[in-house]
Design a protein around this motif. Structure first.
Motif, mmCIF file in Angstrom:
data_model
loop_
_atom_site.group_PDB
_atom_site.id
_atom_site.type_symbol
_atom_site.label_atom_id
_atom_site.label_comp_id
_atom_site.label_asym_id
_atom_site.label_seq_id
_atom_site.Cartn_x
_atom_site.Cartn_y
_atom_site.Cartn_z
ATOM 1 N N GLN A 1 0.843 -1.202 0.000
ATOM 2 C CA GLN A 1 0.000 0.000 0.000
ATOM 3 C C GLN A 1 0.877 1.251 0.000
ATOM 4 O O GLN A 1 0.576 2.237 -0.659
ATOM 5 C CB GLN A 1 -0.927 0.020 1.228
ATOM 6 C CG GLN A 1 -1.886 -1.151 1.296
ATOM 7 C CD GLN A 1 -2.644 -1.356 -0.005
ATOM 8 O OE1 GLN A 1 -3.156 -0.407 -0.598
ATOM 9 N NE2 GLN A 1 -2.693 -2.592 -0.483
ATOM 10 N N GLU A 2 1.954 1.155 0.774
ATOM 11 C CA GLU A 2 2.895 2.283 0.797
ATOM 12 C C GLU A 2 3.461 2.545 -0.599
ATOM 13 O O GLU A 2 3.552 3.686 -1.041
ATOM 14 C CB GLU A 2 4.055 1.965 1.737
ATOM 15 C CG GLU A 2 3.936 2.622 3.069
ATOM 16 C CD GLU A 2 5.053 2.188 3.992
ATOM 17 O OE1 GLU A 2 6.185 2.004 3.498
ATOM 18 O OE2 GLU A 2 4.784 2.018 5.188
ATOM 19 N N LEU A 3 3.825 1.438 -1.242
ATOM 20 C CA LEU A 3 4.376 1.584 -2.595
ATOM 21 C C LEU A 3 3.366 2.248 -3.518
ATOM 22 O O LEU A 3 3.715 3.132 -4.312
ATOM 23 C CB LEU A 3 4.754 0.206 -3.152
ATOM 24 C CG LEU A 3 6.010 -0.428 -2.594
ATOM 25 C CD1 LEU A 3 6.189 -1.819 -3.160
ATOM 26 C CD2 LEU A 3 7.216 0.433 -2.939
ATOM 27 N N ALA A 4 2.112 1.795 -3.400
ATOM 28 C CA ALA A 4 1.072 2.367 -4.254
ATOM 29 C C ALA A 4 0.954 3.863 -4.003
ATOM 30 O O ALA A 4 0.867 4.666 -4.947
ATOM 31 C CB ALA A 4 -0.262 1.676 -3.992
ATOM 32 N N ALA A 5 0.971 4.238 -2.716
ATOM 33 C CA ALA A 5 0.852 5.663 -2.390
ATOM 34 C C ALA A 5 2.030 6.451 -2.961
ATOM 35 O O ALA A 5 1.854 7.533 -3.537
ATOM 36 C CB ALA A 5 0.774 5.839 -0.881
ATOM 37 N N ALA A 6 3.215 5.870 -2.811
ATOM 38 C CA ALA A 6 4.398 6.544 -3.363
ATOM 39 C C ALA A 6 4.263 6.674 -4.873
ATOM 40 O O ALA A 6 4.610 7.704 -5.459
ATOM 41 C CB ALA A 6 5.658 5.764 -3.004
ATOM 42 N N GLY A 7 3.740 5.624 -5.494
ATOM 43 C CA GLY A 7 3.524 5.662 -6.940
ATOM 44 C C GLY A 7 2.559 6.764 -7.334
ATOM 45 O O GLY A 7 2.755 7.463 -8.329
ATOM 46 N N ILE A 8 1.505 6.923 -6.512
ATOM 47 C CA ILE A 8 0.522 7.978 -6.806
ATOM 48 C C ILE A 8 1.192 9.346 -6.734
ATOM 49 O O ILE A 8 0.949 10.214 -7.578
ATOM 50 C CB ILE A 8 -0.658 7.895 -5.818
ATOM 51 C CG1 ILE A 8 -1.486 6.646 -6.124
ATOM 52 C CG2 ILE A 8 -1.539 9.130 -5.939
ATOM 53 C CD1 ILE A 8 -2.530 6.325 -5.096
ATOM 54 N N ILE A 9 2.055 9.507 -5.742
ATOM 55 C CA ILE A 9 2.748 10.790 -5.627
ATOM 56 C C ILE A 9 3.566 11.053 -6.896
ATOM 57 O O ILE A 9 3.533 12.141 -7.469
ATOM 58 C CB ILE A 9 3.653 10.813 -4.373
ATOM 59 C CG1 ILE A 9 2.773 10.754 -3.123
ATOM 60 C CG2 ILE A 9 4.514 12.077 -4.358
ATOM 61 C CD1 ILE A 9 3.543 10.671 -1.831
#
Ligand code: ATP
Ligand code: MG
Lengths: 612, 306
Positions: free
Chosen positions: A578-586
Motif C-alpha cells: 500500500q505504501e508503494l502504491a501511495a508513493a507511486g501515486i505521488i
C-alpha cells in the motif's frame, strides 16, 4: 419635463417594491452563495484529505531508489522505474501520433471542408467519440494494433508475420560442453549441429526482479587453449578483470559466482544476486574444467572492485593481494531471519592472482542493514603471502572491454544478456556474440532473438507502440475538438485579410490561423495528454504484462505504465505494498503537475510572442 | 441636367470594352508591374478636374452581372465601368449589394458557400468570373481593405511583408525597402518607423487601418477595393485616410464603398448609386451630387431616405 417626472415616479415605485421582492431576492442570492461555498469547501476538504493520506502513506516509500529500482516481489526493493519509463514511452508515442493527426483533422474540418452533411456528420461523431468509455478503445486497440484483425499473412503477436531489426541465435554445445550461440539466417533455419565454436558462459537462474540494470561485470571465461571459460583449479582461480597491467594497478578483481546447473555447465552469477549457496561443484563434472569443490561468492573490496571468493567447506583461508583487503559481500535477497541464522563469523578464502602472488588473510563477518536491504559485509584482513607462491595456473585472462547489456527474447520470456559490442570485437568472438544471459531456465536448446532499437513487427503486439496508439485513440477526439475550437476562435477577418492578398488556403492556415490558434491547441492537447498519462483501462484491456522489470528497449517492447503499476501494488495485501502504491501515486501526481506546468509555460511563451 | 440623363447607360456605350482591343490590353499590361516606388511623373493624371471630359481607360467592366446567395438574388443585371486610376465610390442604403459587388471583383465571395454569379465581369481583358481565372493571382492584382482594421497578430513589419512573401521570395534588404515604401505610401511610415518590430495590435484604430492599406499596397495590386474603410474611425483618422486615398489615386484604381456622402463627394471621381441590388445611376461625382438624373439618387444623397 413630463418625461423626467414620470421617470421619478417609476423610481418611486421601484423603491417601494424594495420592501418585499428585493429582500427575497437578496436572501436567495445569499443562500446560493453560501451553498456554493459549502459545496466547494466539501470538495476541497475531500481532496485535501485524500492528498494528505496519500502523502503521509507514500512519503516513506519515496526515495531515489524508488525511482531507480524496478518492480519486485519484495516490497523493500521495489521501485517504479519500469512504469515511469513505460509511461514516458507510451505517452511519447501517443502524443507524437495524436497531435499531428488531431490537429490535421481539425484543420481539414475547420479550414478546408465545406459545411455539408457529411462533414457535419463527422463533426458530431467526433464529439460523440470523446464520450466513449476508454475501455472500448482498449478493445479497438487490441483488435487493430495488437492483432491487426488477425489478417492472413500478418502473423500473430507471438509469431509476427514481418519483423525488422531482429537477429536469431541458435544455441549449440561446444566440444567441451559449453554452450554457445551463433546467429541464424532466419528464425526458421534448421538447428545447428553440435560444433566446436566460441565458448560462452551463461548466467542462469537469476530472479530478474532483483537484477539491477547495470552492466554485468565482464565475465572472464576463456582458458584459451581448451576453449572453456573458467579454469577452476585447486591452486588458483584465474578469473579477473582488466588487462594484466590494469589488474596489477588497482588490485585484481574477479566477478561472478560459479555454481553448477542441471546441465552441468558452470554458470557465473551476477554480483547483485550472489549469496552463499549450498551448491557445490562436483568433481566429476568439473573434471572437464576444474577439480575443486567449494562455495563461491563475489565480493567487493573497499575500492568497489569485485572479487571472486571461494568458500571451501573445510578451510578458511584468505589469499589476496599484497595489501590488506576489506571485502564486502552484498546479499540482496537475504531476509532478517536468514541474517540472524547465518551471522556466525565465517572465514572465507579469497584467491587472487595478483601479479602471480597469492596472499592469505583472516576473515570476520559483519552484518549491517543499509537502505532497504540488509547487506552483509565480510571483513577480510589479508596478509601478504610469500612472494615465492606460484602464479595462478590460468594466468591473466583477456578483458572484454565493451559489453552491452541487452534483452533477448526466448519465445516466451525476455532474458538479459551481455553482448559483445560491435565496435569492440573480441578475439575469437564476433561482434554481437552473446556472452552471458540470465535466462530463467537453462538456455541450451533455446533460440534467442536479439532485437535492435529499431525493431519493428507486424502485428504490433502488446508493445509500447500498440499501447501508444491505443491511448492515441482515447485522446484523439479530445485533441480534435480542442483544435477545432481553437481554430474557430481565430477571427474570420484574419482569414479574409490573408485570402484577399492572394494567399492560398494552406498559406492562410500555415501563416495566420495556425500560429494564432497554437496556444489554445497546446492547452487542449496537453490536457488530453494528462488524461493519457492517467489512463489505465485501455492498456489493461490490451493485456500487457503486469510484472516488468526493465525499461522498454524498442517500440515493440513490453511495458507497464504508472497507473497500472499503482493498481498492481494497490491490490496486493500487505502494508508495504500500500505504501508503494501511495508513493507511486505521488510520482504520478508530480508527473501530471510537471506536465501542466509545462503547458502553462509554453502557452504563456507563445501568447506573449504573438501579442508583443 | 438633360445631358447627364443617360450617363448611367452611356458610360459604357461610348467606350470600347477594354480587352477587346489589343491596344487597351497592352497599356494595362504596363500597370501589372509592381507599383512604382514614387508617384510617376510621366503618367500624369490627365484630368485634375474630374468633370473634364477626357476619357479614361476602363479597368473593370461588368455587363449584365447578377449574383445570388443561394436563392436570394443580391445583384441584378449590373452594367458598370470602373475607370483606371480614379476613385470610384459606391453608395447606397444598407443591404443594397455594394459589398457583394466589391467582393466579386476579387472573388472573395468564393469563400461563401452558395454564392454564384452570372454575367460578365472583365478585369483588364480577362473574365474574372470564369472558373479558369487564377483566383490567387486575381487577388494579388486586386487588393482589399476591410471595414474593420484587421491586422495580423504579428509585428508591423511582418504584417506588411506577409502579402509580398506569399508570392515570391525576397532578400531581406528588398523586403525592408518594400515595407518602407508601402508604409510611406500609406502615410504611416513616420508614425511606425521606430517600432516595426512591435505588434501591429498596439496601433490605434486609424493607424491599424492605414497599416492594412499599406499591407494591401505591398502586394503590388492594380486595383484597391475599400469597403467602408473609415466607418470604424474618428474624423481625424478618416481625414488621414481620405488624404491617403487622394494620394494613392495616382498609382491605383480605387473602388470605395462609403455611407458618408461628404466623403464620397470629397474623394471620388465617379460615383455609382446602388439600390436593392440594382445600379440606379453612375456618373461623375460632381454630376451625381449636383444634378442627379434619378429621383432616388437625389433622395438618397439629400438624406430623404436610405
Ligand atoms: N453571406 C451572405 N449570405 C446570404 N446573403 C447575404 C450574404 N452577404 C450578404 N447577403 C445579402 O445580400 C444583400 C447585399 O448585401 P451586402 O453586404 O452586399 O450589402 P451592402 O450594400 O454592403 O450593405 P452595407 O452597407 O450594410 O454593408 C443583403 O440583402 C444581404 O442580406
Ligand atoms: Mg457592406
Amino acid at each position: 419635463m413630463s418625461a423626467i417626472g414620470s421617470r421619478d415616479s417609476l423610481l418611486q415605485l421601484t423603491r417601494s417594491g424594495r420592501s418585499r421582492s428585493a429582500r427575497l431576492r437578496e436572501f436567495v442570492n445569499r443562500a446560493f452563495f453560501t451553498s456554493c461555498l459549502l459545496i466547494t469547501s466539501i470538495a476541497i476538504i475531500a481532496l485535501t484529505v485524500l492528498l494528505t493520506t496519500v502523502a503521509v502513506q507514500g512519503w516513506d516509500g519515496l526515495s531515489l531508489e524508488f525511482l531507480t529500482n524496478f518492480s519486485s516481489r519484495n516490497p523493500e526493493a521495489a521501485g517504479i522505474k519500469a512504469a515511469l519509463w513505460g509511461s514516458v514511452w507510451v505517452c511519447g508515442v501517443c502524443g507524437l501520433v495524436a497531435l499531428p493527426i488531431g490537429v490535421g483533422t481539425a484543420i481539414y474540418l475547420e479550414e478546408f471542408a465545406g459545411k455539408n452533411r457529411l462533414t457535419s456528420f463527422v463533426r458530431t461523431n467526433i464529439s460523440n467519440l470523446a464520450g466513449v468509455p476508454s475501455i472500448v478503445y482498449g478493445i479497438i486497440g487490441l483488435t487493430i494494433f495488437a492483432r491487426m484483425f488477425g489478417l492472413p499473412g500478418i502473423g500473430t503477436e507471438t509469431e509476427p508475420g514481418l519483423t525488422v531489426g531482429s537477429t536469431w541465435y541458435d544455441s549449440y554445445y561446444t566440444a567441451d560442453g559449453g554452450v554457445a550461440f551463433r546467429p541464424l539466417e532466419s528464425r526458421g533455419a534448421p538447428a545447428g549441429a553440435i560444433v566446436d565454436g566460441t565458448p560462452l558462459l551463461l548466467v542462469d537462474e537469476v530472479d530478474t526482479s532483483v537484477v539491477q540494470p547495470r552492466q554485468l561485470p565482464a565475465l572472464v571465461v576463456a582458458d584459451g587453449d581448451r576453449g572453456f571459460s573458467v579454469a577452476l583449479e585447486e591452486a588458483a582461480i584465474p578469473i579477473t578483470i582488466g588487462t594484466a597491467e590494469e589488474a596489477r594497478d588497482r588490485g585484481a578483481t574477479l566477478a561472478g559466482f560459479v555454481r553448477m546447473t542441471e546441465s552441468g555447465n558452470p554458470r557465473v552469477w551476477d554480483r547483485t544476486t550472489a549469496y552463499l549457496t549450498d551448491a557445490t561443484l562436483s568433481g566429476a563434472v568439473l573434471d572437464q574444467a576444474t577439480s575443486v569443490e567449494g562455495r563461491w561468492l563475489s565480493c567487493e573490496d573497499l575500492a568497489g572492485e569485485t572479487l571472486f571468493v571461494r568458500v571451501p567447506d573445510d578451510r578458511y583461508r584468505i589469499e589476496s593481494g599484497d595489501r590488506a583487503h576489506r571485502l564486502r559481500t552484498v546479499l540482496p535477497r537475504i531476509t532478517r531471519t536468514q541474517l540472524e541464522a547465518t551471522s556466525t563469523p565465517e572465514r572465507i578464502e579469497v584467491m587472487l592472482g595478483e601479479g602471480g602472488r597469492l596472499v592469505q588473510g583472516e576473515l570476520w563477518n559483519e552484518y549491517r542493514v543499509q537502505g532497504r536491504r540488509p547487506t552483509r559485509y565480510a571483513l577480510v584482513e589479508a596478509k601478504a603471502a610469500p612472494a615465492a607462491d606460484p602464479p595462478p595456473v590460468g594466468g591473466w585472462l583477456p578483458v572484454y572491454p565493451r559489453l552491452r547489456n541487452e534483452f533477448l527474447e526466448t519465445g516466451s520470456r525476455t532474458v538479459r544478456a551481455s553482448v559483445v559490442a560491435d565496435d569492440a570485437p573480441i578475439d575469437g568472438l564476433p561482434p554481437g556474440a552473446i556472452l552471458a544471459s540470465d535466462a530463467g531456465a537453462p538456455l541450451p536448446d533455446q533460440r534467442l532473438e536479439r532485437r535492435s532499437w529499431y525493431y519493428f513487427q507486424f502485428p504490433f503486439g502488446k508493445g509500447v507502440f500498440a499501447g501508444g496508439l491505443t491511448l492515441m485513440l482515447v485522446i484523439l477526439p479530445v485533441v480534435i475538438i480542442a483544435s477545432v475550437e481553437a481554430l474557430r476562435a481565430v477571427p474570420n477577418s484574419l482569414r479574409q485579410a490573408s485570402l484577399a492578398m492572394g494567399a492560398t488556403r494552406w498559406q492562410t492556415v500555415q501563416k495566420v490561423t495556425l500560429p494564432a490558434s497554437i496556444p489554445m491547441i497546446m492547452t487542449g492537447s496537453i490536457l488530453a495528454m494528462s488524461r493519457a498519462i492517467g489512463e489505465a483501462a485501455p492498456i489493461l484491456v490490451l493485456g500487457v504484462a503486469l510484472f516488468i522489470t526493465r525499461t522498454p528497449q524498442n517500440l515493440m517492447d513490453q511495458f507497464t505504465i504508472l497507473p497500472m503499476q499503482i493498481y498492481n501494488w494497490a491490490q496486493r495485501p500487505g502494508e508495504s505494498f500500500q505504501e508503494l502504491a501511495a508513493a507511486g501515486i505521488i510520482v504520478l501526481l508530480v508527473v501530471l503537475l510537471t506536465f501542466n506546468a509545462a503547458a502553462i509555460l509554453i502557452r504563456q511563451r507563445l501568447q506573449s510572442r504573438l501579442e508583443s | 441636367m438633360s445631358t447627364t440623363k443617360g450617363t448611367s447607360a452611356g458610360v459604357t456605350s461610348d467606350r470600347p470594352v477594354p480587352g477587346s482591343t489589343p491596344a487597351g490590353r497592352s497599356v494595362l499590361k504596363v500597370t501589372l508591374d509592381p507599383g512604382p516606388a514614387e508617384p510617376e511623373p510621366t503618367v500624369e493624371d490627365p484630368s485634375p478636374d474630374p468633370m473634364a471630359d477626357q476619357p479614361h481607360e476602363t479597368v473593370i467592366t461588368t455587363k449584365g452581372f447578377s449574383s445570388w446567395y443561394g436563392k436570394f438574388q443580391a445583384l441584378h443585371e449590373l452594367d458598370l465601368e470602373i475607370p483606371k486610376k480614379q476613385v470610384t465610390a459606391l453608395i447606397g442604403p444598407s443591404g443594397c449589394g455594394k459589398s457583394t459587388f466589391l467582393r466579386w471583383i476579387n472573388r472573395m465571395n468564393d469563400t461563401i458557400s452558395g454564392a454564384y454569379s452570372r454575367g460578365e465581369m472583365v478585369l483588364a481583358g480577362e473574365d474574372i468570373t470564369s472558373s479558369q481565372c487564377d483566383v490567387v493571382d486575381l487577388r494579388r492584382r486586386v487588393g482589399m481593405v476591410f471595414q474593420r482594421p484587421n491586422p495580423f497578430p504579428k509585428s508591423i513589419f511582418e504584417n506588411i511583408a506577409y502579402g509580398a512573401r506569399l508570392h515570391r521570395r525576397y532578400d531581406r534588404s528588398d523586403l525592408e525597402e518594400l515595407v518602407e515604401h508601402s508604409l510611406r505610401q500609406a502615410a504611416i511610415w513616420d508614425e511606425v518607423k521606430d517600432r516595426l518590430k512591435d505588434s501591429a495590435l498596439g496601433l490605434s484604430g486609424g493607424q491599424q487601418q492605414r497599416l492594412c492599406i499599406a499591407r494591401a499596397i505591398a502586394v503590388g495590386p492594380e486595383v484597391l477595393l475599400m469597403d467602408e474603410p473609415c466607418s470604424a474611425l474618428d474624423p481625424k483618422s478618416s481625414a488621414a485616410i481620405e488624404e491617403l486615398i487622394r494620394g494613392l489615386k495616382q498609382n491605383y484604381t480605387i473602388v470605395i464603398v462609403t455611407h458618408n456622402m461628404q466623403q464620397a463627394a470629397r474623394i471620388s471621381d465617379r460615383t455609382s448609386f446602388f439600390y436593392e441590388g440594382r445600379l440606379i445611376e453612375s456618373g461623375d461625382t460632381e454630376q451625381i451630387f449636383t444634378t442627379p438624373a434619378k429621383k432616388q439618387t437625389d433622395d438618397y444623397i439629400s438624406g430623404r431616405f436610405g
